[in-house]
Design a protein around this motif. Structure first.
Motif, PDB file in Angstrom:
ATOM      1  N   ARG A 249      -5.199 -10.603   2.128  1.00  0.00           N
ATOM      2  CA  ARG A 249      -4.920 -11.703   1.210  1.00  0.00           C
ATOM      3  C   ARG A 249      -3.981 -11.297   0.084  1.00  0.00           C
ATOM      4  NH1 ARG A 249      -9.923 -12.784  -1.427  1.00  0.00           N
ATOM      5  NH2 ARG A 249      -8.855 -14.533  -2.399  1.00  0.00           N
ATOM      6  N   TYR A 250      -3.705  -9.994  -0.018  1.00  0.00           N
ATOM      7  CA  TYR A 250      -2.963  -9.504  -1.180  1.00  0.00           C
ATOM      8  C   TYR A 250      -1.685  -8.799  -0.731  1.00  0.00           C
ATOM      9  CZ  TYR A 250      -7.562 -10.330  -3.157  1.00  0.00           C
ATOM     10  OH  TYR A 250      -8.748 -10.906  -3.521  1.00  0.00           O
ATOM     11  N   PHE A 251      -0.564  -9.484  -0.886  1.00  0.00           N
ATOM     12  CA  PHE A 251       0.731  -8.893  -0.551  1.00  0.00           C
ATOM     13  C   PHE A 251       1.833  -9.658  -1.279  1.00  0.00           C
ATOM     14  CE2 PHE A 251      -0.197 -12.104   2.655  1.00  0.00           C
ATOM     15  CZ  PHE A 251       0.976 -12.825   2.732  1.00  0.00           C
ATOM     16  N   GLY A 252       2.990  -9.047  -1.362  1.00  0.00           N
ATOM     17  CA  GLY A 252       4.114  -9.700  -2.020  1.00  0.00           C
ATOM     18  C   GLY A 252       5.401  -8.950  -1.742  1.00  0.00           C
ATOM     19  N   TYR A 253       6.526  -9.608  -2.033  1.00  0.00           N
ATOM     20  CA  TYR A 253       7.818  -8.971  -1.833  1.00  0.00           C
ATOM     21  C   TYR A 253       8.823  -9.551  -2.814  1.00  0.00           C
ATOM     22  CZ  TYR A 253       7.985 -13.089   1.302  1.00  0.00           C
ATOM     23  OH  TYR A 253       7.874 -14.341   1.844  1.00  0.00           O
ATOM     24  N   LEU A 254       9.931  -8.812  -2.996  1.00  0.00           N
ATOM     25  CA  LEU A 254      10.970  -9.217  -3.942  1.00  0.00           C
ATOM     26  C   LEU A 254      12.296  -8.642  -3.485  1.00  0.00           C
ATOM     27  CD1 LEU A 254      10.885  -9.331  -7.780  1.00  0.00           C
ATOM     28  CD2 LEU A 254      12.578  -7.844  -6.703  1.00  0.00           C
ATOM     29  N   THR A 265      12.669 -15.489  -1.805  1.00  0.00           N
ATOM     30  CA  THR A 265      12.660 -14.052  -1.536  1.00  0.00           C
ATOM     31  C   THR A 265      11.782 -13.308  -2.547  1.00  0.00           C
ATOM     32  OG1 THR A 265      14.607 -13.631  -2.935  1.00  0.00           O
ATOM     33  CG2 THR A 265      14.999 -14.185  -0.615  1.00  0.00           C
ATOM     34  N   ASN A 266      11.029 -14.056  -3.332  1.00  0.00           N
ATOM     35  CA  ASN A 266      10.142 -13.482  -4.352  1.00  0.00           C
ATOM     36  C   ASN A 266       8.790 -14.161  -4.184  1.00  0.00           C
ATOM     37  OD1 ASN A 266       8.696 -12.902  -6.706  1.00  0.00           O
ATOM     38  ND2 ASN A 266      10.485 -13.040  -8.034  1.00  0.00           N
ATOM     39  N   PHE A 267       7.904 -13.521  -3.400  1.00  0.00           N
ATOM     40  CA  PHE A 267       6.653 -14.173  -3.017  1.00  0.00           C
ATOM     41  C   PHE A 267       5.457 -13.319  -3.393  1.00  0.00           C
ATOM     42  CE2 PHE A 267       3.253 -15.029   0.120  1.00  0.00           C
ATOM     43  CZ  PHE A 267       3.025 -16.367  -0.179  1.00  0.00           C
ATOM     44  N   ASN A 268       4.395 -13.995  -3.822  1.00  0.00           N
ATOM     45  CA  ASN A 268       3.124 -13.364  -4.177  1.00  0.00           C
ATOM     46  C   ASN A 268       2.019 -14.169  -3.502  1.00  0.00           C
ATOM     47  OD1 ASN A 268       0.605 -13.058  -5.847  1.00  0.00           O
ATOM     48  ND2 ASN A 268       1.893 -11.635  -6.990  1.00  0.00           N
ATOM     49  N   SER A 269       1.218 -13.508  -2.657  1.00  0.00           N
ATOM     50  CA  SER A 269       0.236 -14.236  -1.854  1.00  0.00           C
ATOM     51  C   SER A 269      -0.826 -14.922  -2.691  1.00  0.00           C
ATOM     52  CB  SER A 269      -0.428 -13.285  -0.857  1.00  0.00           C
ATOM     53  OG  SER A 269      -1.165 -12.278  -1.532  1.00  0.00           O
ATOM     54  N   GLN A 270      -1.026 -14.485  -3.931  1.00  0.00           N
ATOM     55  CA  GLN A 270      -2.030 -15.097  -4.798  1.00  0.00           C
ATOM     56  C   GLN A 270      -1.449 -16.164  -5.720  1.00  0.00           C
ATOM     57  OE1 GLN A 270      -5.554 -14.254  -4.633  1.00  0.00           O
ATOM     58  NE2 GLN A 270      -4.538 -13.623  -2.737  1.00  0.00           N
ATOM     59  N   PRO A 291       1.857  -9.208  -9.885  1.00  0.00           N
ATOM     60  CA  PRO A 291       0.560  -9.559 -10.479  1.00  0.00           C
ATOM     61  C   PRO A 291      -0.442 -10.031  -9.429  1.00  0.00           C
ATOM     62  CG  PRO A 291       2.182 -11.264 -10.939  1.00  0.00           C
ATOM     63  CD  PRO A 291       2.927 -10.135 -10.310  1.00  0.00           C
ATOM     64  N   SER A 292      -1.706  -9.701  -9.666  1.00  0.00           N
ATOM     65  CA  SER A 292      -2.853 -10.239  -8.908  1.00  0.00           C
ATOM     66  C   SER A 292      -2.979  -9.750  -7.480  1.00  0.00           C
ATOM     67  CB  SER A 292      -2.826 -11.786  -8.903  1.00  0.00           C
ATOM     68  OG  SER A 292      -2.883 -12.286 -10.219  1.00  0.00           O
ATOM     69  N   ILE A 293      -2.141  -8.799  -7.034  1.00  0.00           N
ATOM     70  CA  ILE A 293      -2.277  -8.324  -5.649  1.00  0.00           C
ATOM     71  C   ILE A 293      -2.604  -6.829  -5.585  1.00  0.00           C
ATOM     72  CG2 ILE A 293      -0.706 -10.106  -4.809  1.00  0.00           C
ATOM     73  CD1 ILE A 293       1.322  -7.770  -4.286  1.00  0.00           C
ATOM     74  N   GLY A 294      -2.874  -6.192  -6.716  1.00  0.00           N
ATOM     75  CA  GLY A 294      -3.151  -4.768  -6.733  1.00  0.00           C
ATOM     76  C   GLY A 294      -4.561  -4.448  -6.302  1.00  0.00           C
ATOM     77  N   VAL A 295      -4.820  -4.545  -5.011  1.00  0.00           N
ATOM     78  CA  VAL A 295      -6.145  -4.305  -4.444  1.00  0.00           C
ATOM     79  C   VAL A 295      -6.042  -3.124  -3.478  1.00  0.00           C
ATOM     80  CG1 VAL A 295      -8.027  -5.283  -3.075  1.00  0.00           C
ATOM     81  CG2 VAL A 295      -6.775  -6.723  -4.698  1.00  0.00           C
ATOM     82  N   LEU A 296      -6.853  -2.101  -3.698  1.00  0.00           N
ATOM     83  CA  LEU A 296      -6.773  -0.872  -2.907  1.00  0.00           C
ATOM     84  C   LEU A 296      -7.498  -1.013  -1.562  1.00  0.00           C
ATOM     85  CD1 LEU A 296      -7.478   1.703  -5.743  1.00  0.00           C
ATOM     86  CD2 LEU A 296      -5.282   0.872  -4.927  1.00  0.00           C
ATOM     87  N   ASN A 351      -4.514  -3.579   2.175  1.00  0.00           N
ATOM     88  CA  ASN A 351      -5.216  -3.669   3.444  1.00  0.00           C
ATOM     89  C   ASN A 351      -6.304  -4.730   3.425  1.00  0.00           C
ATOM     90  OD1 ASN A 351      -5.241  -2.389   6.091  1.00  0.00           O
ATOM     91  ND2 ASN A 351      -7.358  -1.838   5.611  1.00  0.00           N
ATOM     92  N   ASN A 352      -6.499  -5.386   2.281  1.00  0.00           N
ATOM     93  CA  ASN A 352      -7.566  -6.384   2.117  1.00  0.00           C
ATOM     94  C   ASN A 352      -7.003  -7.781   1.887  1.00  0.00           C
ATOM     95  OD1 ASN A 352      -9.984  -4.583   2.115  1.00  0.00           O
ATOM     96  ND2 ASN A 352      -8.832  -3.648   0.464  1.00  0.00           N
TER      97      ASN A 352
END
Length: 352
Positions: A249-254, A265-270, A291-296, A351-352
């Motif tokens: 559920r937690y990923f993003g790109y820029l 081209t600037n996406f945040n899954s949350q 922001p909001s996707i830093g999950v280990l 991975n989560n």
């Protein structure tokens, strides 16, 4: 030197690389297997490594053998990003199954082609079969220069991807049909050279439209000379870099072209589009925050973008401030190793 490196790599890994047929099997999950590792230079870093029992064997200088336990799969792609305060670039050499494990060999260099030890971030992913309902678009290619064919490819729309060498040496046209977006440019790409001698590849340009994705990959020797080489390319749009649905559920790109690219081209899954930030651009250094996707555990990959010969890496491993993933910094260099204000694509994936 080329013969010596080749002999050493053959001695390190004896598994052969599987060659996928053009049409994928009838029923398989997306993905079949995936794994990633953050190598800190002396040991793996748990926060950036999955499966946890992943190991890295270093040696000879600048060459690393990764063992991803339980992730053996046919074909697939590898991407790798150097992490160093100086100019370094890494590439894949080969990968393939060994029993139930996936073995990946990585080679890292400095400008001029001298193999050099460095920290790095790497990941492996293999998919086959129909994707089923997913939230976006996903595809990859593993192009083999020697045969002029694809060793493996995946397309979540079920179409067949193609790679065609252009008349320009070391420049390849990659088509991912059916991965439909509105355009003119949507999503993100990662590209990695695949060779047993120092080489690097980048995204020269790409366009998006309802018919699919079209990209040009440019590859170079360690001294910036256009070079024919094998490579991998992965495309993601509203999907993680290993193609899985939710989770993760937690990923993003820029995309930094420069300046920062358009919202698609600037996406945040949350949080949606156009919320990841870039600051400090200039002199080849850019701080990027997701922001909001830093999950280990999580993984970050960077690829250079543009018409020049520049390449990019990470200065330090990414960090976390609360749930914000911070890449400090993306550093880009010209062929000689001096800082350059060049374009890049960055992808962060939990991975989560």
């Amino acid at each position: 030197m080329r013969r010596l490196i080749g002999a050493l790599l053959i001695a390190l890994v004896t598994t052969s690389v599987g060659v996928a047929v053009a049409a994928p099997p009838a029923a398989a999950a997306l993905p079949d297997a995936h794994a990633f590792v953050l190598w800190g230079g002396a040991a793996t870093v748990p926060s950036g490594t999955w499966p946890p029992a992943t190991t890295v064997a270093a040696g000879p200088s600048g060459v690393y053998t990764i063992r991803f336990p339980g992730q053996a799969a046919k074909g697939g792609v590898v991407h790798v990003t150097a992490i160093n305060t100086g100019p370094r670039f890494c590439q894949a050499v080969k990968w393939g199954p060994s029993g139930s494990d996936e073995i990946v060999v990585v080679l890292c260099s400095q400008p001029g082609g001298v193999l050099a030890p460095t920290a790095f971030s790497a990941f492996f992913e293999s998919s086959s079969g129909p994707a089923g309902p997913i939230n976006g678009e996903f595809g990859y290619v593993h192009y083999n220069e020697a045969s002029g064919a694809l060793l493996d490819q995946y397309n979540s729309a079920g179409a067949l991807n193609t790679v065609t060498p252009t008349p320009a040496v070391g420049v390849y046209e990659v088509k991912l049909p059916g991965l439909s977006t509105a355009g003119p440019i949507d999503g993100s790409l990662q590209v990695t050279a695949v060779n047993s001698t120092p080489a690097r590849c980048k995204v020269r340009d790409w366009t998006s439209n309802p018919g699919g994705q079209l990209a040009h990959v440019a590859c170079f020797t360690s001294t910036g000379v256009p070079f024919k080489t094998s490579f991998t390319l992965t495309y993601q749009y509203n999907q993680s870099l290993w193609g899985a649905g939710w989770p993760p559920r937690y990923f993003g790109y820029l995309w930094f072209r420069p300046p920062v690219g358009p919202p698609p081209t600037n996406f945040n899954s949350q949080l949606g589009f156009n919320v990841n930030t870039l600051s400090g651009a200039g002199l080849g250094l850019s701080l990027v925050q997701f922001p909001s996707i830093g999950v280990l555990p999580d993984n970050v990959q960077v690829s250079s973008y543009g018409a020049g010969t520049e390449f990019c890496n990470l200065l330090y491993p990414w960090t976390h401030v609360g749930t914000t993933l911070v890449a400090r910094d993306v550093a880009c260099y010209n062929t000689g190793g001096a800082r350059a204000n060049a374009g890049f694509l960055i992808s962060a994936n939990s991975n989560n």
